[in-house]
Design a protein around this motif. Structure first.
Motif, PDB file in Angstrom:
ATOM      1  N   PHE A 423       2.525 -12.974  -9.943  1.00 42.10           N
ATOM      2  CA  PHE A 423       2.633 -11.978 -11.002  1.00 42.10           C
ATOM      3  C   PHE A 423       1.844 -10.721 -10.623  1.00 42.10           C
ATOM      4  O   PHE A 423       0.730 -10.804 -10.076  1.00 42.10           O
ATOM      5  N   ARG A 424       2.398  -9.591 -10.969  1.00 43.90           N
ATOM      6  CA  ARG A 424       1.706  -8.331 -10.715  1.00 43.90           C
ATOM      7  C   ARG A 424       0.471  -8.224 -11.618  1.00 43.90           C
ATOM      8  O   ARG A 424       0.521  -8.548 -12.794  1.00 43.90           O
ATOM      9  N   GLY A 425      -0.612  -7.761 -11.037  1.00 45.25           N
ATOM     10  CA  GLY A 425      -1.854  -7.619 -11.791  1.00 45.25           C
ATOM     11  C   GLY A 425      -2.770  -8.812 -11.694  1.00 45.25           C
ATOM     12  O   GLY A 425      -3.923  -8.750 -12.137  1.00 45.25           O
ATOM     13  N   VAL A 426      -2.293  -9.938 -11.099  1.00 39.55           N
ATOM     14  CA  VAL A 426      -3.132 -11.122 -10.927  1.00 39.55           C
ATOM     15  C   VAL A 426      -3.964 -10.959  -9.665  1.00 39.55           C
ATOM     16  O   VAL A 426      -3.421 -10.772  -8.564  1.00 39.55           O
ATOM     17  N   ASP A 427      -5.272 -11.025  -9.819  1.00 36.88           N
ATOM     18  CA  ASP A 427      -6.172 -10.869  -8.674  1.00 36.88           C
ATOM     19  C   ASP A 427      -6.389 -12.205  -7.966  1.00 36.88           C
ATOM     20  O   ASP A 427      -6.285 -12.291  -6.752  1.00 36.88           O
ATOM     21  N   ARG A 428      -6.696 -13.234  -8.725  1.00 34.37           N
ATOM     22  CA  ARG A 428      -6.907 -14.553  -8.131  1.00 34.37           C
ATOM     23  C   ARG A 428      -6.758 -15.618  -9.216  1.00 34.37           C
ATOM     24  O   ARG A 428      -6.871 -15.333 -10.403  1.00 34.37           O
ATOM     25  N   ALA A 441      -7.603 -20.867 -14.154  1.00 31.86           N
ATOM     26  CA  ALA A 441      -8.390 -19.715 -14.607  1.00 31.86           C
ATOM     27  C   ALA A 441      -7.813 -18.511 -13.871  1.00 31.86           C
ATOM     28  O   ALA A 441      -7.937 -18.406 -12.648  1.00 31.86           O
ATOM     29  N   ILE A 442      -7.167 -17.619 -14.600  1.00 29.17           N
ATOM     30  CA  ILE A 442      -6.443 -16.491 -14.005  1.00 29.17           C
ATOM     31  C   ILE A 442      -7.256 -15.223 -14.225  1.00 29.17           C
ATOM     32  O   ILE A 442      -7.512 -14.828 -15.368  1.00 29.17           O
ATOM     33  N   VAL A 443      -7.665 -14.602 -13.135  1.00 31.21           N
ATOM     34  CA  VAL A 443      -8.436 -13.359 -13.202  1.00 31.21           C
ATOM     35  C   VAL A 443      -7.512 -12.205 -12.835  1.00 31.21           C
ATOM     36  O   VAL A 443      -6.877 -12.211 -11.776  1.00 31.21           O
ATOM     37  N   LEU A 444      -7.448 -11.202 -13.720  1.00 33.36           N
ATOM     38  CA  LEU A 444      -6.606 -10.040 -13.472  1.00 33.36           C
ATOM     39  C   LEU A 444      -7.373  -8.970 -12.710  1.00 33.36           C
ATOM     40  O   LEU A 444      -8.599  -8.979 -12.643  1.00 33.36           O
ATOM     41  N   SER A 445      -6.632  -8.017 -12.158  1.00 35.73           N
ATOM     42  CA  SER A 445      -7.257  -6.942 -11.390  1.00 35.73           C
ATOM     43  C   SER A 445      -8.198  -6.106 -12.235  1.00 35.73           C
ATOM     44  O   SER A 445      -9.159  -5.531 -11.715  1.00 35.73           O
ATOM     45  N   PRO A 732     -26.635 -14.017   2.673  1.00 35.49           N
ATOM     46  CA  PRO A 732     -25.546 -13.159   2.183  1.00 35.49           C
ATOM     47  C   PRO A 732     -24.481 -13.889   1.377  1.00 35.49           C
ATOM     48  O   PRO A 732     -23.708 -13.250   0.670  1.00 35.49           O
ATOM     49  N   ARG A 733     -24.415 -15.220   1.453  1.00 33.29           N
ATOM     50  CA  ARG A 733     -23.401 -15.953   0.689  1.00 33.29           C
ATOM     51  C   ARG A 733     -23.809 -16.138  -0.766  1.00 33.29           C
ATOM     52  O   ARG A 733     -23.035 -16.616  -1.578  1.00 33.29           O
ATOM     53  N   HIS A 734     -25.045 -15.773  -1.079  1.00 32.77           N
ATOM     54  CA  HIS A 734     -25.541 -15.866  -2.441  1.00 32.77           C
ATOM     55  C   HIS A 734     -25.725 -14.457  -3.002  1.00 32.77           C
ATOM     56  O   HIS A 734     -25.753 -13.481  -2.258  1.00 32.77           O
ATOM     57  N   VAL A 735     -25.839 -14.364  -4.305  1.00 36.62           N
ATOM     58  CA  VAL A 735     -26.018 -13.070  -4.955  1.00 36.62           C
ATOM     59  C   VAL A 735     -27.472 -12.912  -5.386  1.00 36.62           C
ATOM     60  O   VAL A 735     -27.994 -13.760  -6.118  1.00 36.62           O
ATOM     61  N   PHE A 736     -28.101 -11.845  -4.922  1.00 34.75           N
ATOM     62  CA  PHE A 736     -29.447 -11.489  -5.358  1.00 34.75           C
ATOM     63  C   PHE A 736     -29.350 -10.052  -5.878  1.00 34.75           C
ATOM     64  O   PHE A 736     -29.348  -9.103  -5.095  1.00 34.75           O
ATOM     65  N   ALA A 737     -29.247  -9.910  -7.179  1.00 39.03           N
ATOM     66  CA  ALA A 737     -28.932  -8.623  -7.785  1.00 39.03           C
ATOM     67  C   ALA A 737     -30.069  -8.128  -8.660  1.00 39.03           C
ATOM     68  O   ALA A 737     -30.555  -8.872  -9.519  1.00 39.03           O
ATOM     69  N   SER A 738     -30.474  -6.890  -8.430  1.00 37.07           N
ATOM     70  CA  SER A 738     -31.418  -6.224  -9.326  1.00 37.07           C
ATOM     71  C   SER A 738     -30.610  -5.377 -10.300  1.00 37.07           C
ATOM     72  O   SER A 738     -29.889  -4.472  -9.877  1.00 37.07           O
ATOM     73  N   VAL A 739     -30.716  -5.671 -11.579  1.00 33.99           N
ATOM     74  CA  VAL A 739     -29.883  -5.025 -12.599  1.00 33.99           C
ATOM     75  C   VAL A 739     -30.787  -4.319 -13.604  1.00 33.99           C
ATOM     76  O   VAL A 739     -31.658  -4.955 -14.220  1.00 33.99           O
ATOM     77  N   GLU A 740     -30.584  -3.031 -13.758  1.00 37.93           N
ATOM     78  CA  GLU A 740     -31.362  -2.280 -14.742  1.00 37.93           C
ATOM     79  C   GLU A 740     -30.871  -2.638 -16.137  1.00 37.93           C
ATOM     80  O   GLU A 740     -29.716  -2.378 -16.486  1.00 37.93           O
ATOM     81  N   ASN A 741     -31.753  -3.232 -16.937  1.00 39.69           N
ATOM     82  CA  ASN A 741     -31.373  -3.723 -18.253  1.00 39.69           C
ATOM     83  C   ASN A 741     -31.868  -2.761 -19.333  1.00 39.69           C
ATOM     84  O   ASN A 741     -32.898  -2.986 -19.964  1.00 39.69           O
ATOM     85  N   VAL A 751     -23.169  -8.894 -15.346  1.00 34.45           N
ATOM     86  CA  VAL A 751     -23.344 -10.337 -15.139  1.00 34.45           C
ATOM     87  C   VAL A 751     -21.999 -11.053 -15.269  1.00 34.45           C
ATOM     88  O   VAL A 751     -21.674 -11.937 -14.464  1.00 34.45           O
ATOM     89  N   ARG A 752     -21.211 -10.675 -16.275  1.00 35.15           N
ATOM     90  CA  ARG A 752     -19.927 -11.343 -16.491  1.00 35.15           C
ATOM     91  C   ARG A 752     -19.024 -11.197 -15.270  1.00 35.15           C
ATOM     92  O   ARG A 752     -18.463 -12.181 -14.779  1.00 35.15           O
ATOM     93  N   GLU A 753     -18.859  -9.985 -14.767  1.00 36.21           N
ATOM     94  CA  GLU A 753     -17.963  -9.794 -13.631  1.00 36.21           C
ATOM     95  C   GLU A 753     -18.497 -10.477 -12.377  1.00 36.21           C
ATOM     96  O   GLU A 753     -17.731 -10.949 -11.539  1.00 36.21           O
ATOM     97  N   THR A 754     -19.823 -10.523 -12.253  1.00 35.73           N
ATOM     98  CA  THR A 754     -20.401 -11.232 -11.101  1.00 35.73           C
ATOM     99  C   THR A 754     -20.117 -12.726 -11.199  1.00 35.73           C
ATOM    100  O   THR A 754     -19.707 -13.357 -10.211  1.00 35.73           O
ATOM    101  N   LEU A 755     -20.318 -13.305 -12.368  1.00 34.03           N
ATOM    102  CA  LEU A 755     -20.083 -14.738 -12.536  1.00 34.03           C
ATOM    103  C   LEU A 755     -18.607 -15.092 -12.410  1.00 34.03           C
ATOM    104  O   LEU A 755     -18.262 -16.204 -12.005  1.00 34.03           O
ATOM    105  N   GLN A 756     -17.742 -14.151 -12.759  1.00 32.44           N
ATOM    106  CA  GLN A 756     -16.310 -14.433 -12.639  1.00 32.44           C
ATOM    107  C   GLN A 756     -15.877 -14.556 -11.181  1.00 32.44           C
ATOM    108  O   GLN A 756     -14.781 -15.041 -10.900  1.00 32.44           O
ATOM    109  N   THR A 757     -16.742 -14.135 -10.237  1.00 32.60           N
ATOM    110  CA  THR A 757     -16.407 -14.369  -8.837  1.00 32.60           C
ATOM    111  C   THR A 757     -16.449 -15.852  -8.496  1.00 32.60           C
ATOM    112  O   THR A 757     -15.977 -16.266  -7.436  1.00 32.60           O
ATOM    113  N   SER A 758     -17.029 -16.677  -9.390  1.00 34.21           N
ATOM    114  CA  SER A 758     -17.014 -18.130  -9.170  1.00 34.21           C
ATOM    115  C   SER A 758     -15.624 -18.701  -9.356  1.00 34.21           C
ATOM    116  O   SER A 758     -15.362 -19.847  -8.971  1.00 34.21           O
ATOM    117  N   ILE A 759     -14.732 -17.919  -9.934  1.00 35.15           N
ATOM    118  CA  ILE A 759     -13.360 -18.363 -10.156  1.00 35.15           C
ATOM    119  C   ILE A 759     -12.554 -18.043  -8.910  1.00 35.15           C
ATOM    120  O   ILE A 759     -12.181 -16.897  -8.683  1.00 35.15           O
TER     121      ILE A 759
END
Length: 760
Positions: A423-428, A441-445, A732-741, A751-759
């Motif tokens: 389907f068009r628009g499906v990322d993974r 679990a369907i993630v769109l672009s 490098p296979r893990h995420v170490f992110a400094s996020v200005e809160n 955080v949500r988009e980062t965690l969605q990479t687990s899909i």
């Protein structure tokens, strides 16, 4: 004497000198250097990105090493350029076109740029202004750039950066440079406030009125349509752009630090993302000769949530909108340059081909969750299916955290899965197959998410509690044309599903009380009974292997907002990512807190909550070593326990603080040790998949909590960020992110988009 210049902008000193040169395809000299030079200084004009380019540089260095340059390269006698040194100089005569300039490497320290025409005069003046602006930046920049030495008479003298090669891809150093240019010179306003928006439309009008038949008419038509599609009042984020951010303008300097040169096309108030897009486009066209579809895929593949936040200043950004703005400005600028150029080199035609495809592909269109659901049910036309728990609802109107449960045959499910992936628009799509269903679990672009359960057997563990075929046969068509399980069968399903799981039926379903329906006998007896048990064991083992959970950690100084973020993230993981969540505080806690041996578990936990951080009075080295050894043992063995008990069962384990506190802020745990001691233990521990360090400026933190002083906040923040950068490089296979809160919504989106990479 003979001049090697295409025009004659280089002043000469009247001193004859024999030079060697490499010519352009038309025979005119391109790179010129003294015949007695002992090193190939002119190679600074030729950064090596591809293997072929690296081979050329290596061959030239070998020629110089063997002293064969007079035998290999052409020779001529000229007047020495006025500003050249004795022997360690080189001249680049420039690329044909209105922007042409000559560049003289005067010596090992200085580069002189000489304008040839009005356009290059403007460009050099712009570079001088930009270098002054960079020197006046309020905060230190994470890259080096040439220092302005002198600018006068359309000649720009700058310092020469060390050159140890370049990169063929964007690295974290590039991204950090783009972040600093955006953040340090950030603005926001409508397109009508952008000076280049007016210039872009003026160029487009001139191109339309012109008569250059070399420009495809379709290209101009698409540019006009693209320009008309923009709302000039809608806000746009702006920053400072380099303007020609490419591999050949980004160098490895001393200490492998990123160096950025050639700031002639730099612009203030440029839509964010400009340089990021430019790097991918120019690298793809000029070096790798990629198609637009591959370049576009590379652009989006590199945009992890953290990269998006750094480049655009927001995770919730319409990337393609900024990509269209970039293309509109970039294409109109260079087309206006090329129309004034008599002879077009092959690279121009390469660009035209990719530009045409880019404009054709980037017409605005919708490919969101409603469109996906519409495509899903269109693909089910002619298939026997029934949707559970939908009733007379429209599936396109389901809340973002709702999923779809569809009953159908196993064969139909596999056919549908193959269709969905195209389907068009499906990322993974993450697919977890079991003996009785497939969970998708369907993630769109655009980052939207849809969970879909395709079920061919209704089972709870090893028990079939309803016949799916019977529910499909009794389905009805609702008001939206969707086949749904009828009300009676839905009530039976809900009573059995929640009853067998020992849970009450949620009130939203409004199912009247009643006895549980009788379980299907044929599907739960004889050989089928043993088959169900075997399938259950197999499903359990395969799920533990294929659908493992993950570990998330949140660190930060007190007042950084961890508790609020963790509370939201646990809901997000449960509702959106569809995983059970286990929250742990600081460590696995297989071993109790030390004070539990004195005050009991509940008393120790209460004292821990009430006590302010970093107020312990332990200063004894031996006591600190014993205390640290106790907690390290808890981590060393507890992480295996957590992995087996939770991660292998599909849980998301969320740590409120983690071992990094022992490395950087051991005082918080009443431990007084050199940082090197806990740091040595870090490689021995399993690395959580996602690690977030939340930070904010001291004023924001002090407004939330006044538990630490300003100096401590700044010191801890700097050390945490440095540790996370180092860990990202090492792991490098893990995420170490400094996020200005600062803005909660922005933090949660990151955080949500980062965690969605687990899909996956």
């Amino acid at each position: 004497m003979k001049s090697v210049s295409l025009t004659t902008p280089v002043r000469i000193a009247g001193q004859p000198v024999r030079v060697l040169f490499i010519a352009n395809p038309d025979g005119r000299p391109r790179w010129v250097w003294p015949a007695d030079a002992r090193r190939p200084t002119f190679l600074s004009f030729y950064p090596a990105v591809t293997l072929r380019q690296r081979a050329f540089r290596l061959a030239v260095r070998l020629i110089f090493m063997l002293g064969l340059q007079r035998l290999v390269f052409s020779s001529v006698v000229i007047d020495r350029p006025e500003m050249a040194g004795e022997s360690d100089w080189a001249l680049f005569t420039g690329t044909t076109g209105p922007n042409r300039k000559e560049v003289l490497i005067r010596d090992r320290q200085t580069v002189v740029k000489i304008a040839v025409g009005p356009d290059s005069q403007d460009n050099l003046a712009n570079e001088a202004r930009t270098l002054k602006k960079l020197e006046g930046a309020k905060t230190p920049l994470p890259f080096v750039y040439p220092n302005l030495v002198h600018y006068a008479d359309h000649r720009l003298s700058i310092t020469r950066l060390a050159d140890y090669g370049t990169w063929d891809t964007i690295t974290p150093d590039h991204i950090e440079a783009l972040r600093s240019l955006r953040a340090g010179f950030s603005e926001q306003g409508g397109l009508h406030t952008w000076p280049e928006w007016i210039a872009t439309n003026e160029r487009l009008t001139a191109l339309e009125a012109g008569s250059d038949t070399r420009i495809p008419g379709r290209l101009l038509t698409d540019l006009l349509v693209l320009a008309a599609a923009f709302d000039p009042v809608r806000p746009v984020r702006y920053g400072l752009s380099h303007g020609d951010f490419t591999p050949w303008n980004t160098l490895r300097t001393d200490g492998r630090q990123l160096g950025i040169i050639d700031w002639e096309l730099a612009r203030e108030q440029t839509p964010v993302g400009y340089d990021y897009f430019h790097f991918h486009l120019q690298q793809g066209i000029m070096v790798e000769r990629k198609s637009w579809s591959r370049i576009y895929a590379d652009i989006h593949a590199g945009l992890t949530p953290l990269v998006k936040l750094a480049v655009f200043g927001s995770i919730r950004v319409n990337v393609d909108r900024y990509l269209r703005l970039y293309l509109l400005h970039h294409l109109t600028y260079y087309l206006s340059v090329y129309t004034r150029q008599e002879v077009w080199h092959p690279q121009i035609h390469w660009q035209l081909e990719v530009w045409r495809d880019a404009l054709g592909d980037l017409t605005p269109s919708g490919h969101g969750r409603p469109q996906l659901i519409a495509s899903l049910f269109a693909a089910l036309a002619g298939v026997d299916y029934a949707v559970l728990k939908l009733g007379d609802g429209d599936p396109a109107d389901l809340p973002p955290d709702s999923d779809l449960d569809i009953l159908l045959s196993r064969t139909a499910a596999e056919t549908l899965i193959a269709r969905i992936q195209s389907f068009r628009g499906v990322d993974r799509v993450r697919i977890v197959r079991k003996s009785f269903m497939a969970s998708l679990a369907i993630v769109l672009s655009n980052g939207q998410l849809l969970h879909l359960d395709l079920i061919w057997k209704l089972k709870r563990k090893a028990t079939v509690f309803l016949e799916a075929a019977t529910l499909i046969e009794g389905a009805r068509v609702n008001a939206h044309g969707i086949r749904v399980v009828n009300e009676r069968d839905t009530a039976d399903y809900l009573r059995l599903f929640y009853g067998l799981n020992g849970q009450p039926i949620p009130e939203k379903y409004a199912v009247p009380g009643g006895e549980l329906p009788v379980l299907p006998i044929q599907s739960n007896r004889g050989w089928q009974k043993w088959r169900n048990r075997f399938d259950y064991v197999q499903d359990t083992l395969l799920t533990a292997w294929r659908d493992r959970g993950f570990v998330v950690t949140f660190s930060g100084v007190d007042g950084a907002g961890k508790s609020t973020v963790i509370g939201e993230v646990t809901q997000l993981i449960d509702k959106r990512i569809r995983r059970p969540v286990k929250v742990l505080r600081h460590r696995p806690s297989v071993l109790p807190i030390l004070s539990a041996y004195v005050h009991g578990k509940e008393g120790a936990e209460q004292r821990s909550v009430e006590r302010l951080p970093r107020t312990g009075n332990n200063r004894n080295l031996l006591s600190s070593l014993l205390r640290f050894g106790y907690y390290f043992t808890d981590y060393l063995f507890g992480q295996a326990y957590v992995y087996v008990r939770y991660v292998l069962r599909g849980y998301a384990v969320v740590y409120d603080r983690y071992y990094y506190d022992f490395v950087l802020d051991a005082r918080r745990s009443n431990i007084e040790l050199p940082a090197i001691v806990p740091r040595l233990g870090l490689p021995l521990l399993m690395k959580p998949r996602y690690n977030f360090f939340l930070y904010a400026d001291p004023d924001t933190i002090l407004a939330r909590k006044q538990e630490l002083d300003r100096a401590t906040i700044v010191d801890l923040t700097n050390r945490y960020r440095a540790l996370f950068r180092d860990c990202q490089d090492r792991y490098p296979r893990h995420v170490f992110a400094s996020v200005e809160n600062v803005e909660l919504a922005e933090t949660l989106a990151t955080v949500r988009e980062t965690l969605q990479t687990s899909i996956k």
